[in-house]
Design a protein around this motif. Sequence first.
Motif, PDB file in Angstrom:
ATOM      1  N   LEU A 262     -17.675  46.876 -17.073  1.00 32.29           N
ATOM      2  CA  LEU A 262     -17.807  48.124 -17.458  1.00 32.29           C
ATOM      3  C   LEU A 262     -16.240  48.716 -18.000  1.00 32.29           C
ATOM      4  O   LEU A 262     -15.943  49.449 -18.929  1.00 32.29           O
ATOM      5  CB  LEU A 262     -18.376  49.050 -16.536  1.00 32.29           C
ATOM      6  N   ILE A 263     -15.445  48.458 -17.018  1.00 32.60           N
ATOM      7  CA  ILE A 263     -14.069  49.203 -17.482  1.00 32.60           C
ATOM      8  C   ILE A 263     -13.445  48.461 -18.588  1.00 32.60           C
ATOM      9  O   ILE A 263     -12.919  48.847 -19.342  1.00 32.60           O
ATOM     10  CB  ILE A 263     -13.085  48.736 -16.131  1.00 32.60           C
TER      11      ILE A 263
ATOM     12  N   MET B 224       4.283  59.618 -23.957  1.00 30.88           N
ATOM     13  CA  MET B 224       3.075  58.612 -23.498  1.00 30.88           C
ATOM     14  C   MET B 224       1.811  59.032 -23.949  1.00 30.88           C
ATOM     15  O   MET B 224       1.602  60.013 -23.989  1.00 30.88           O
ATOM     16  CB  MET B 224       2.948  58.628 -21.896  1.00 30.88           C
ATOM     17  N   SER B 225       1.387  57.831 -24.751  1.00 29.98           N
ATOM     18  CA  SER B 225      -0.084  58.147 -25.449  1.00 29.98           C
ATOM     19  C   SER B 225      -1.045  57.870 -24.404  1.00 29.98           C
ATOM     20  O   SER B 225      -1.015  57.397 -23.254  1.00 29.98           O
ATOM     21  CB  SER B 225      -0.099  57.015 -26.576  1.00 29.98           C
ATOM     22  N   VAL B 226      -2.315  58.551 -24.781  1.00 32.57           N
ATOM     23  CA  VAL B 226      -3.533  58.321 -24.088  1.00 32.57           C
ATOM     24  C   VAL B 226      -3.781  56.642 -23.692  1.00 32.57           C
ATOM     25  O   VAL B 226      -4.267  56.439 -22.694  1.00 32.57           O
ATOM     26  CB  VAL B 226      -4.613  59.085 -24.692  1.00 32.57           C
ATOM     27  N   GLY B 227      -3.526  56.030 -24.661  1.00 28.89           N
ATOM     28  CA  GLY B 227      -3.985  54.790 -24.839  1.00 28.89           C
ATOM     29  C   GLY B 227      -3.121  53.881 -23.770  1.00 28.89           C
ATOM     30  O   GLY B 227      -3.662  52.893 -23.048  1.00 28.89           O
ATOM     31  N   LEU B 228      -1.813  54.279 -23.484  1.00 26.57           N
ATOM     32  CA  LEU B 228      -0.768  53.446 -22.664  1.00 26.57           C
ATOM     33  C   LEU B 228      -1.326  53.945 -21.352  1.00 26.57           C
ATOM     34  O   LEU B 228      -1.495  52.960 -20.277  1.00 26.57           O
ATOM     35  CB  LEU B 228       0.638  53.692 -22.976  1.00 26.57           C
ATOM     36  N   PHE B 229      -1.751  55.290 -21.070  1.00 25.01           N
ATOM     37  CA  PHE B 229      -1.879  55.679 -19.692  1.00 25.01           C
ATOM     38  C   PHE B 229      -3.416  54.933 -19.384  1.00 25.01           C
ATOM     39  O   PHE B 229      -3.395  54.439 -18.252  1.00 25.01           O
ATOM     40  CB  PHE B 229      -2.287  57.039 -19.715  1.00 25.01           C
ATOM     41  N   VAL B 230      -4.186  54.731 -20.185  1.00 24.71           N
ATOM     42  CA  VAL B 230      -5.568  54.389 -19.915  1.00 24.71           C
ATOM     43  C   VAL B 230      -5.468  52.749 -19.367  1.00 24.71           C
ATOM     44  O   VAL B 230      -6.095  52.161 -18.836  1.00 24.71           O
ATOM     45  CB  VAL B 230      -6.600  54.421 -20.949  1.00 24.71           C
ATOM     46  N   GLY B 231      -4.351  52.199 -20.405  1.00 30.05           N
ATOM     47  CA  GLY B 231      -4.142  50.843 -20.114  1.00 30.05           C
ATOM     48  C   GLY B 231      -3.483  50.596 -18.763  1.00 30.05           C
ATOM     49  O   GLY B 231      -3.987  49.744 -18.058  1.00 30.05           O
ATOM     50  N   LEU B 232      -2.851  51.299 -18.584  1.00 26.31           N
ATOM     51  CA  LEU B 232      -2.201  51.367 -16.840  1.00 26.31           C
ATOM     52  C   LEU B 232      -3.419  51.433 -15.978  1.00 26.31           C
ATOM     53  O   LEU B 232      -3.192  50.638 -14.861  1.00 26.31           O
ATOM     54  CB  LEU B 232      -1.195  52.261 -16.725  1.00 26.31           C
TER      55      LEU B 232
END
Length: 102
Positions: free
Chosen positions: A35-36, A61-69
Amino acid sequence: MQTDVVAEVLRHPKYQELVKRRTRVSMAFFGVTLLIYAGFILTMAYLPEIFAQPLGPNWTMSVGLFVGLLVACSAVILIALYTYFSNKVFDPLLAAIMRDVQ
């Protein structure tokens, strides 16, 4: 002699319980992980503009980088939880099976 021990373990009722519990827990962890990762990949594929946005005004910092972390951190947390569960539930069951068989 080795074959007898294996057959005895396979017939042991606690072994059947161990297999059922381990399968159930493994499938639950697999579902959460799927799911993640699927959510991350599908969002990246179909809504890339969401990941391109900055987290806030004047943020670099972009949303994509934060979500990737967050995805990477979730993997570490899930591994730690599975290891804890394995040590507290599966290992004692396995030890009981080995005591009974030997």
